[in-house]
Scaffold this motif. Structure first.
Motif, mmCIF file in Angstrom:
data_model
loop_
_atom_site.group_PDB
_atom_site.id
_atom_site.type_symbol
_atom_site.label_atom_id
_atom_site.label_comp_id
_atom_site.label_asym_id
_atom_site.label_seq_id
_atom_site.Cartn_x
_atom_site.Cartn_y
_atom_site.Cartn_z
ATOM 1 N N ARG A 29 -22.910 -14.293 13.859
ATOM 2 C CA ARG A 29 -23.033 -13.849 12.470
ATOM 3 C C ARG A 29 -23.819 -12.547 12.384
ATOM 4 O O ARG A 29 -24.689 -12.355 11.532
ATOM 5 N N ALA A 30 -23.514 -11.660 13.303
ATOM 6 C CA ALA A 30 -24.179 -10.364 13.366
ATOM 7 C C ALA A 30 -23.268 -9.290 12.792
ATOM 8 O O ALA A 30 -22.057 -9.320 13.007
ATOM 9 N N PRO A 31 -23.832 -8.353 12.041
ATOM 10 C CA PRO A 31 -22.998 -7.250 11.539
ATOM 11 C C PRO A 31 -22.473 -6.405 12.700
ATOM 12 O O PRO A 31 -23.153 -6.238 13.717
ATOM 13 N N LEU A 32 -21.272 -5.896 12.559
ATOM 14 C CA LEU A 32 -20.652 -5.097 13.608
ATOM 15 C C LEU A 32 -20.162 -3.780 13.030
ATOM 16 O O LEU A 32 -19.432 -3.762 12.030
ATOM 17 N N GLU A 33 -20.566 -2.693 13.642
ATOM 18 C CA GLU A 33 -20.103 -1.364 13.251
ATOM 19 C C GLU A 33 -19.442 -0.713 14.461
ATOM 20 O O GLU A 33 -20.064 -0.614 15.524
ATOM 21 N N ILE A 34 -18.194 -0.301 14.320
ATOM 22 C CA ILE A 34 -17.464 0.379 15.390
ATOM 23 C C ILE A 34 -17.530 1.881 15.136
ATOM 24 O O ILE A 34 -17.112 2.355 14.069
ATOM 25 N N LEU A 35 -18.050 2.612 16.089
ATOM 26 C CA LEU A 35 -18.142 4.070 15.973
ATOM 27 C C LEU A 35 -16.890 4.701 16.568
ATOM 28 O O LEU A 35 -16.614 4.539 17.752
ATOM 29 N N GLU A 36 -16.149 5.406 15.753
ATOM 30 C CA GLU A 36 -14.899 6.012 16.205
ATOM 31 C C GLU A 36 -15.074 7.453 16.680
ATOM 32 O O GLU A 36 -14.271 7.955 17.460
ATOM 33 N N GLU A 37 -16.112 8.127 16.211
ATOM 34 C CA GLU A 37 -16.254 9.555 16.479
ATOM 35 C C GLU A 37 -17.564 9.850 17.195
ATOM 36 O O GLU A 37 -18.562 9.159 16.995
ATOM 37 N N PRO A 38 -17.571 10.876 18.032
ATOM 38 C CA PRO A 38 -18.815 11.294 18.692
ATOM 39 C C PRO A 38 -19.743 12.013 17.726
ATOM 40 O O PRO A 38 -19.344 12.357 16.602
ATOM 41 N N ALA A 39 -20.970 12.221 18.141
ATOM 42 C CA ALA A 39 -21.921 12.998 17.349
ATOM 43 C C ALA A 39 -21.489 14.459 17.345
ATOM 44 O O ALA A 39 -21.214 15.034 18.397
#
Length: 226
Positions: free
Chosen positions: A29-39
């Motif tokens: 039950r942890a939030p998940l964020e997928i990063l699609e782009e580099p910095a």
């Protein structure tokens, strides 16, 4: 380049890995964020587009922790970041033979070798490397070489100070048909003295990169017990 970016996206956003991560996050039950782009918009001290993805992840983690940041702080941190043995380009003058340029990169698994190859093309284009290579029996050496051999004009195969080392002769037997010219050496210093033109890329093992760094710094390098 856009081609290099596509390589990193395929590697970093593998569908099977994403599925497993999503399942684990759901179970906990942890939030998940997928990063699609580099910095973007920052000068990053570490070479390679994969490091831009790593920077994006680091910044997202800091934001999640509600660490106060401003542009100048982030820029100072990212620009001064260093990581020995990751496309490190020290001055080679202390080495025997003095290669015209020296690049040290651990790349001890196929994923790291793929990143190394993409970073090499970003910095050197189609210029070939003199590949100084050593590996361990516990590594996917064939998979590593698959990504590195297209970079090589010649291959210098060397031993590693570890009981898990693959001998240079056995490394030569692992090379596929049609490989660049290859020569086994019984001693690292003999390989470094071998004459040749072009940049010297030392890779395949953290132990090997550590031994070359010890030579550069003029300090002893003990044999590993691992």
């Amino acid at each position: 380049s856009s081609a290099a970016s596509d390589v990193y996206k395929r590697q970093l956003q593998d569908p099977a890995a994403r599925t497993v991560i999503a399942q684990c996050a759901n179970q906990r039950r942890a939030p998940l964020e997928i990063l699609e782009e580099p910095a973007r918009g920052y000068a990053i001290g570490l070479p390679g587009e994969h490091q831009q993805h790593n920077a994006a992840l680091a910044l997202a983690a800091l934001h999640a922790l509600e660490v106060p940041l401003n542009y100048d702080t982030v820029q100072a941190g990212l620009s001064s970041a260093s990581w020995p043995g990751r496309f490190e380009r020290p001055t080679p003058s202390a080495l025997p033979g003095q290669p015209e340029e020296l690049i040290l990169d651990i790349a001890h698994n196929p994923a790291a070798a793929r990143c190394l190859a993409a970073t090499w093309h970003q910095h050197f284009g189609d210029q070939k490397a003199r590949l100084l290579f050593g590996s361990l029996s516990t590594k996917d050496t064939v998979g590593i070489l698959e990504h590195l051999l297209p970079l090589a004009s010649e291959i210098l195969l060397v031993p590693i100070n570890s009981p898990r080392a693959i001998s240079p002769e056995d490394l030569q037997r692992l090379l596929p048909a049609g490989h660049p010219p290859a020569q086994p050496f019984s001693d690292l210093l003999d390989a470094l003295r071998h004459p040749g033109e072009g940049p010297l890329l030392v890779t395949g093992s953290a132990f090997l990169v550590g031994e070359v760094k010890a030579l550069l710094e003029g300090v002893p390098h003990a044999r590993s017990a691992q």
